[in-house]
Scaffold this motif. Structure first.
Motif, PDB file in Angstrom:
ATOM      1  N   THR A  75       0.799  -1.235   0.000  1.00 51.60           N
ATOM      2  CA  THR A  75       0.000   0.000   0.000  1.00 51.60           C
ATOM      3  C   THR A  75       0.828   1.279   0.000  1.00 51.60           C
ATOM      4  OG1 THR A  75      -0.172  -0.109   2.421  1.00 51.60           O
ATOM      5  CG2 THR A  75      -1.981  -1.057   1.145  1.00 51.60           C
ATOM      6  N   LEU A  76       1.944   1.324   0.726  1.00 54.46           N
ATOM      7  CA  LEU A  76       2.673   2.589   0.869  1.00 54.46           C
ATOM      8  C   LEU A  76       3.413   3.042  -0.398  1.00 54.46           C
ATOM      9  CD1 LEU A  76       4.110   2.402   4.509  1.00 54.46           C
ATOM     10  CD2 LEU A  76       2.203   3.779   3.663  1.00 54.46           C
ATOM     11  N   PRO A  77       4.226   2.206  -1.040  1.00 54.74           N
ATOM     12  CA  PRO A  77       4.962   2.691  -2.215  1.00 54.74           C
ATOM     13  C   PRO A  77       4.035   2.964  -3.401  1.00 54.74           C
ATOM     14  CG  PRO A  77       5.976   0.705  -1.291  1.00 54.74           C
ATOM     15  CD  PRO A  77       4.618   0.825  -0.685  1.00 54.74           C
ATOM     16  N   LYS A  78       4.511   3.765  -4.317  1.00 57.66           N
ATOM     17  CA  LYS A  78       3.690   4.131  -5.475  1.00 57.66           C
ATOM     18  C   LYS A  78       3.519   2.970  -6.458  1.00 57.66           C
ATOM     19  CE  LYS A  78       7.688   5.998  -8.027  1.00 57.66           C
ATOM     20  NZ  LYS A  78       8.292   7.203  -8.648  1.00 57.66           N
ATOM     21  N   VAL A  79       4.474   2.036  -6.436  1.00 56.62           N
ATOM     22  CA  VAL A  79       4.429   0.898  -7.362  1.00 56.62           C
ATOM     23  C   VAL A  79       4.311  -0.399  -6.559  1.00 56.62           C
ATOM     24  CG1 VAL A  79       5.592  -0.345  -9.229  1.00 56.62           C
ATOM     25  CG2 VAL A  79       5.929   2.133  -8.979  1.00 56.62           C
ATOM     26  N   HIS A  80       3.408  -1.252  -6.987  1.00 56.22           N
ATOM     27  CA  HIS A  80       3.309  -2.595  -6.399  1.00 56.22           C
ATOM     28  C   HIS A  80       3.438  -3.616  -7.524  1.00 56.22           C
ATOM     29  CE1 HIS A  80       0.592  -6.006  -4.668  1.00 56.22           C
ATOM     30  NE2 HIS A  80       1.877  -6.297  -4.531  1.00 56.22           N
ATOM     31  N   VAL A  81       4.374  -4.547  -7.361  1.00 53.80           N
ATOM     32  CA  VAL A  81       4.546  -5.648  -8.308  1.00 53.80           C
ATOM     33  C   VAL A  81       4.319  -6.956  -7.559  1.00 53.80           C
ATOM     34  CG1 VAL A  81       6.116  -6.852  -9.869  1.00 53.80           C
ATOM     35  CG2 VAL A  81       6.211  -4.356  -9.691  1.00 53.80           C
ATOM     36  N   ALA A  82       3.466  -7.802  -8.107  1.00 52.28           N
ATOM     37  CA  ALA A  82       3.238  -9.135  -7.539  1.00 52.28           C
ATOM     38  C   ALA A  82       3.765 -10.176  -8.515  1.00 52.28           C
ATOM     39  CB  ALA A  82       1.754  -9.360  -7.278  1.00 52.28           C
ATOM     40  N   LEU A  83       4.611 -11.066  -8.022  1.00 54.20           N
ATOM     41  CA  LEU A  83       5.118 -12.173  -8.833  1.00 54.20           C
ATOM     42  C   LEU A  83       4.351 -13.429  -8.436  1.00 54.20           C
ATOM     43  CD1 LEU A  83       7.153 -13.246 -10.914  1.00 54.20           C
ATOM     44  CD2 LEU A  83       8.767 -13.610  -9.035  1.00 54.20           C
ATOM     45  N   VAL A  84       3.682 -14.031  -9.407  1.00 52.34           N
ATOM     46  CA  VAL A  84       2.730 -15.108  -9.111  1.00 52.34           C
ATOM     47  C   VAL A  84       2.971 -16.292 -10.045  1.00 52.34           C
ATOM     48  CG1 VAL A  84       0.281 -15.677  -8.831  1.00 52.34           C
ATOM     49  CG2 VAL A  84       1.039 -13.299  -8.567  1.00 52.34           C
ATOM     50  N   GLY A  85       3.049 -17.488  -9.489  1.00 48.39           N
ATOM     51  CA  GLY A  85       3.114 -18.688 -10.316  1.00 48.39           C
ATOM     52  C   GLY A  85       1.746 -19.004 -10.898  1.00 48.39           C
ATOM     53  N   TYR A  86       1.719 -19.555 -12.095  1.00 48.95           N
ATOM     54  CA  TYR A  86       0.443 -19.879 -12.744  1.00 48.95           C
ATOM     55  C   TYR A  86      -0.438 -20.779 -11.878  1.00 48.95           C
ATOM     56  CZ  TYR A  86       1.385 -18.024 -17.456  1.00 48.95           C
ATOM     57  OH  TYR A  86       1.599 -17.205 -18.539  1.00 48.95           O
ATOM     58  N   GLU A  87       0.202 -21.643 -11.073  1.00 45.56           N
ATOM     59  CA  GLU A  87      -0.581 -22.608 -10.295  1.00 45.56           C
ATOM     60  C   GLU A  87      -1.410 -21.950  -9.201  1.00 45.56           C
ATOM     61  OE1 GLU A  87       3.197 -22.262  -7.858  1.00 45.56           O
ATOM     62  OE2 GLU A  87       2.569 -22.059  -9.950  1.00 45.56           O
ATOM     63  N   PRO A 123       1.892   9.542  -8.474  1.00 46.04           N
ATOM     64  CA  PRO A 123       1.626  10.831  -9.130  1.00 46.04           C
ATOM     65  C   PRO A 123       0.148  11.068  -9.436  1.00 46.04           C
ATOM     66  CG  PRO A 123       3.523   9.739 -10.115  1.00 46.04           C
ATOM     67  CD  PRO A 123       2.916   8.754  -9.174  1.00 46.04           C
ATOM     68  N   SER A 124      -0.559  10.021  -9.806  1.00 46.73           N
ATOM     69  CA  SER A 124      -1.972  10.179 -10.172  1.00 46.73           C
ATOM     70  C   SER A 124      -2.913   9.808  -9.029  1.00 46.73           C
ATOM     71  CB  SER A 124      -2.285   9.295 -11.382  1.00 46.73           C
ATOM     72  OG  SER A 124      -2.079   7.932 -11.048  1.00 46.73           O
ATOM     73  N   ASN A 125      -2.329   9.617  -7.835  1.00 48.22           N
ATOM     74  CA  ASN A 125      -3.088   9.151  -6.669  1.00 48.22           C
ATOM     75  C   ASN A 125      -3.672   7.751  -6.863  1.00 48.22           C
ATOM     76  OD1 ASN A 125      -2.673  11.379  -4.971  1.00 48.22           O
ATOM     77  ND2 ASN A 125      -4.297  12.529  -6.018  1.00 48.22           N
TER      78      ASN A 125
END
Length: 718
Positions: A230-242, A284-286
């Motif tokens: 929630t805090l940083p402007k960018v969130h990346v989730a790495l997810v296995g197909y399973e 930047p765009s909220n």
């Protein structure tokens, strides 16, 4: 992480772990406490039913993963997320690094994710110049130590508070009170708090990716994950197909077992749902810049594999390590590469190559505990054997043991000739009595932890003609499957059986063309040899001639009943009578308690105190639990329960020869628990367990007698 590239160096790593007293104590304690507490959180839940339901749901989803992925992608991107596909670990790392660069990221915070461990994401990002901070307490600790997790759920379980305190002193340059765990946690909070506030990107994994909504589900016990996402402007989730599931209902079904199996909790502290680009004041765009990277790395190919596809059911609960007797002795760094425990022995070859799996995949004692505990019904022991076969095939080499098994076991006469010659070969060592107490110096150091039984002068099969019981009008006729140990080491156990059954109007026959059950070959991944031996045994036993095929060996019984069907699955060369054969297999205790329904009146009774060891292949393989204990009490003995009765004794057939350093430690704990009961007798249902337990007690000078349950019942029968 296992780093050895050959068995000699792997053995050195095992020795290091076994000499780590804190590690041994911590893991042994956790193993015991977990096993004791877990049943409480499953009260009111039919575990056997729910795990089969989840397995069926997972299996139904696998063939349509790409369909589920497209549905997820459509819904997630409609909510403002960007979905990516990575064919392997390198591509996943590059995609995430590119996202960071594109958004002028300098500092990254992470929550715990085994998928990012799989791709070695931290190393990649740090080489690109990004500052990466793990925020899960355990993950931060091992990051500071520059090592991987030793457990999928509890990554720093191998470390003591004092080791952590010393580590924190190095970070803070301040004196730390290592006695107070709360203060250690406070230090971590103080050190990590600035990282949350300064981070430009947060990286997480996900426990679920729900196709119908495009939402991610995350299950945690620390609040760090919510701050990371929630805090940083960018969130990346790495997810296995399973991790894809069709809908919320499917996810909630899995959620019933995940925390219960992982940590013994009915529910974790946090269950979080994330859908799309949510509001974010630092962006930047909220609106949060949200990216979801789906990792293949061999998963899609696995969905089409008729054998290994079921490994993709895994929900990463880590329970297969929690109950594993080997993990409890050496820990995850010596019992895995990235993924540890039973599932790690399988996944390593697919995700990180055979060179990282060649030794660890052999380190399975086949106790079946992982299969019993698995909440998605993966047949882990079966897949481990299949993995070992795949590793051997890729390597293109045949170990000496495998060569001998393949060339000797198929030939019954040659195999039995060698066993007969063993009686002569042992004479210099078997000076007096029924035990060999001193091995040649070359073997004594590693294998001298137990005395060994003397091979019988006259095998059971050579006595059969003289001792064959004759019943005029039998109630049942059974075919007796002896197995190697009873045939050539403990014929007295068979004699005890015959005495008992004759008194209950049961005719016993012994087809002499039977041979070894074939389990040693299967454990060595010599499946073709196991098949040939199975054909010989089905032909020899002629199941149509008997009401039951009875064995005194739990390992033989489980193998004959279950593995015979598995190794011939969809095999045109399966014996015609295979199903009839397996249907008639029964163990001694079940036959006495459930078929003959023996009563106390059949026994004279005694006041002796009896402890019981439950063989792995009886209680888990054949799922026979109460019958032996019932028989002990019916016969008039005082049954005294010992701690961890159903935990492996450390034998595992040839495992105790291949890994004596681990076998001996498992045995030591077992015998310590039994001796605490002050029992006069120790009984069990498996000659292999008799060999291990009797040998261990004899070596330590114990007075406790070890017998097969058939022997003690025969002794007090009227």
């Amino acid at each position: 992480m296992k780093t050895a590239q050959d068995m000699k160096s792997y053995k050195k790593l095992l020795k290091e772990a076994l000499e780590d007293k804190f590690l041994r104590t911590a893991l042994d304690t956790f193993n015991t406490v977990y096993r004791e507490n877990r049943p409480t959180v499953y009260q009111g839940i039919d575990f056997e039913s729910i795990k089969k339901e989840i397995a069926a749901g997972k299996d139904a989803a696998l063939p349509r993963l790409m369909e589920l992925f497209e549905e997820f992608k459509t819904n997630a991107e409609a909510a403002g997320a960007k979905v990516h596909v990575a064919k392997d670990a390198r591509e996943a790392n590059e995609i995430i690094a590119a996202i960071a660069k594109e958004n002028s990221v300098k500092k990254i915070i992470k929550s715990k994710s085994m998928t990012t461990e799989e791709t070695f994401l931290n190393d990649h990002l740090e080489k690109k110049g990004f500052i990466v901070t793990e925020t899960d307490l355990g993950e931060w600790i091992i990051q500071l130590r520059h090592e991987g997790p030793s457990h999928m759920v509890m990554p720093a379980i191998h470390l003591s508070r004092y080791q952590v305190g010393n580590l924190f002193e190095g970070v803070t340059k301040k004196k730390i009170d290592s006695e107070n765990i709360d203060k250690l946690v406070k230090v971590a909070r103080q050190e990590l708090r600035p990282a949350y506030l300064e981070a430009d990107m947060g990286i997480s994994g996900a426990n679920f990716a729900i196709a119908e909504s495009g939402a991610l589900g995350l299950v945690t016990n620390e609040g760090n994950m919510r701050l990371v996402t929630t805090l940083p402007k960018v969130h990346v989730a790495l997810v296995g197909y399973e991790k894809l599931v069709p809908d919320l209902k499917s996810m909630l079904q899995i959620l019933k077992v995940l925390p219960r199996n992982a940590t013994g909790q009915a529910i974790t502290s946090y269950v979080t749902w994330i859908k799309g680009a949510t509001e974010c004041g630092s962006a930047p765009s909220n609106r949060k810049i949200m990216h979801i990277v789906f990792l293949d790395n061999g998963r899609l190919a696995l969905t089409k594999d008729p054998v290994f596809a079921e490994s993709l059911r895994c929900i990463r609960c880590g329970a297969c390590a929690n109950v594993c007797p080997i993990y409890s002795k050496v820990g995850g760094h010596k019992y895995g590469h990235v993924y540890i425990g039973a599932i790690g022995l399988i996944l390593t070859v697919f995700y990180h190559g055979k060179e990282n799996d060649m030794e660890i995949v052999r380190n399975c004692i086949n106790c079946q505990t992982c299969k019993e505990i698995c909440p998605v019904d993966i047949d882990l022991p079966h897949l481990i054997k299949k993995t070992y076969r795949a590793v051997l095939d890729q390597e293109g080499k045949t170990p000496v043991k495998n060569f001998l098994l393949s060339n000797v076991m198929k030939n019954r006469r040659l195999f039995h000739f060698i066993l007969r010659q063993a009686y002569l070969a042992q004479k210099p060592l078997a000076k007096k009595g029924p035990m060999i107490r001193h091995l040649p110096h070359l073997f004594e150091k590693e294998h001298g932890f137990r005395s060994l039984p003397v091979i019988a002068k006259t095998p059971f099969r050579d006595q059969w003609k003289q001792i064959r019981p004759k019943v005029a009008h039998p109630k049942y006729t059974i075919g007796f499957f002896a197995g190697c140990a009873i045939d050539f080491i403990y014929p007295e156990q068979a004699k005890a059986l015959f005495k008992l059954l004759q008194g209950h109007n049961v005719q016993v026959e012994f087809p002499k063309d039977q041979t070894c059950c074939g389990l040693p070959a299967l454990m060595a991944a010599e499946e073709e040899t196991a098949k040939e031996v199975a054909r010989q045994n089905v032909k020899a036993m002629q199941p149509g001639n008997y009401d039951y095929i009875l064995t005194l060996c739990a390992s033989c019984g489980s193998h004959l009943k279950h593995n015979f069907l598995k190794i011939f699955d969809k095999d045109d060369a399966a014996p015609a009578d295979l199903q009839a054969f397996t249907d008639k297999i029964i163990d001694f205790s079940s036959f006495m308690a459930n078929i003959l329904k023996v009563s106390p009146e059949a026994f004279e009774g005694t006041a002796k105190k009896v402890a019981y060891h439950s063989p792995c292949h009886l209680c888990r393989g054949l799922q026979v639990v109460e019958e032996p204990r019932k028989l002990i009490e019916l016969a008039g003995f005082e049954y005294v329960r010992s701690k961890d009765e159903d935990v492996c004794c450390g034998f595992g057939g040839s495992y105790s020869v291949d890994f004596p350093e681990i076998s001996s430690e498992i045995l030591k704990k077992k015998l310590d628990n039994i001796e605490e009961t002050d029992a006069q007798l120790l009984v069990t249902d498996c000659p292999g367990c008799v060999l291990q337990l009797r040998g261990g007690l004899d070596k330590r000078g114990g007075k406790l007698q070890v017998k097969h349950i058939a022997e003690i019942l025969s002794e007090v029968s009227k």
